[in-house]
Design a protein around this motif. Structure first.
Motif, short mmCIF file in Angstrom:
data_model
loop_
_atom_site.label_atom_id
_atom_site.label_comp_id
_atom_site.label_asym_id
_atom_site.label_seq_id
_atom_site.Cartn_x
_atom_site.Cartn_y
_atom_site.Cartn_z
N LEU A 215 0.97 1.91 -4.47
CA LEU A 215 0.35 1.02 -3.50
C LEU A 215 -0.08 -0.32 -4.10
O LEU A 215 -0.45 -1.24 -3.37
N CYS B 251 6.19 11.63 -7.04
CA CYS B 251 5.46 11.91 -5.80
C CYS B 251 5.17 13.39 -5.65
O CYS B 251 6.04 14.24 -5.88
N GLN C 184 8.16 4.70 1.70
CA GLN C 184 7.61 5.77 2.53
C GLN C 184 6.14 5.47 2.75
O GLN C 184 5.61 4.51 2.21
N ASP C 185 5.49 6.28 3.58
CA ASP C 185 4.08 6.01 3.91
C ASP C 185 3.20 6.05 2.68
O ASP C 185 2.28 5.25 2.53
N PHE C 186 3.43 7.02 1.79
CA PHE C 186 2.64 7.15 0.57
C PHE C 186 3.41 7.98 -0.44
O PHE C 186 4.39 8.65 -0.10
N CYS C 187 2.97 7.89 -1.67
CA CYS C 187 3.57 8.66 -2.77
C CYS C 187 2.42 9.08 -3.68
O CYS C 187 2.16 8.46 -4.71
N PRO D 273 4.72 15.95 0.05
CA PRO D 273 3.78 15.58 1.12
C PRO D 273 3.09 16.76 1.79
O PRO D 273 1.97 16.61 2.29
N SER E 136 8.74 -2.72 -2.68
CA SER E 136 7.83 -2.24 -1.64
C SER E 136 7.98 -0.73 -1.50
O SER E 136 9.05 -0.18 -1.78
N PRO E 137 6.91 -0.04 -1.07
CA PRO E 137 7.04 1.40 -0.86
C PRO E 137 8.12 1.71 0.17
O PRO E 137 8.30 0.98 1.14
#
Length: 224
Positions: A91, A47, A29-32, A50, A26-27
């Motif tokens: 994702l 990544c 962090q919020d996004f990569c 950010p 699973s990720p």
């Protein structure tokens, strides 16, 4: 004191659990957002910092409502994956529009890294998938507008428009940022360099000349 058998069982369970987690993490962090210019080689993309991420990293004016021109097999797959939307990195999802000419097909193929769920937007489709050896069972269905069908990960599947007068359109979601596609005929008869015709003649139980003819054809890609 724990018995040796209990310790062995605990070790096996830990190993199995670790492998299950490692296969599809699973990720964290919020996004990569994919940094396609990073020299770091990872499974996927490194990544992007950010602080450089913008809304455009999660967006593409893909015009998936616009009909596409089909090829000689009568289909066109417009895939939107991590290469088009960097924000899809890690994702585990992508989407595709598939256009089918009258009597067109998306020929037998597999997605080595994704399950696919398809819904028909316009027209009618005959679809199906085949299970693995030794049974090779065909599961097939005729789909109409609004119907949904699932193709399990890695299994050979296809879609065919049986209507000789009307095109069809479908949208598919796939459980990978980069599902991959292996079109069976292209891979077997259009590989570069070609597979030995002796190997293929033996595998398909046909004359070598038949294989030579098949390998001489132009095996067009329908994934764009």
């Amino acid at each position: 004191m724990a018995s040796p058998s209990f310790c062995l069982l605990a070790a096996l369970l830990a190993l199995v659990s670790w492998q299950a987690i490692a296969s599809d993490p699973s990720p964290l962090q919020d996004f990569c957002v994919a940094d396609k210019h990073s020299p770091v080689l990872v499974n996927g993309f490194a990544c992007l910092d950010p602080k450089y991420v913008t809304a455009d990293h999660f967006f593409k004016a893909a015009m998936l409502d616009t009909p596409r021109k089909t090829n000689k097999v009568g289909s066109n797959v417009t895939l939107i994956n991590v290469m088009q939307i960097p924000g899809l990195n890690t994702l585990g999802i992508s989407i595709a529009r598939i256009d089918y000419a009258p009597l067109g097909e998306n020929p037998p193929h597999t997605h080595p890294r994704a399950t696919e769920i398809l819904t028909v937007l316009e027209g009618t489709l005959y679809v199906g998938f085949v299970t693995s050896n030794p049974n090779n069972t065909l599961f097939s269905k005729v789909l109409n507008k609004g119907d949904v069908f699932v193709f399990p990960e890695g299994l050979i599947h296809f879609q065919f428009n049986p209507n000789p007068h009307q095109p069809a359109v479908a949208i598919a979601a796939l459980s990978s940022q980069n599902p991959g596609a292996i079109t069976i005929a292209n891979a077997v008869f259009g590989s570069k360099p070609p597979i030995s015709d002796k190997v293929l003649a033996k595998a398909f139980q046909v004359e070598k000349g038949t294989i030579d003819w098949l390998q001489a054809q132009f095996w067009e890609n329908n994934h764009y």
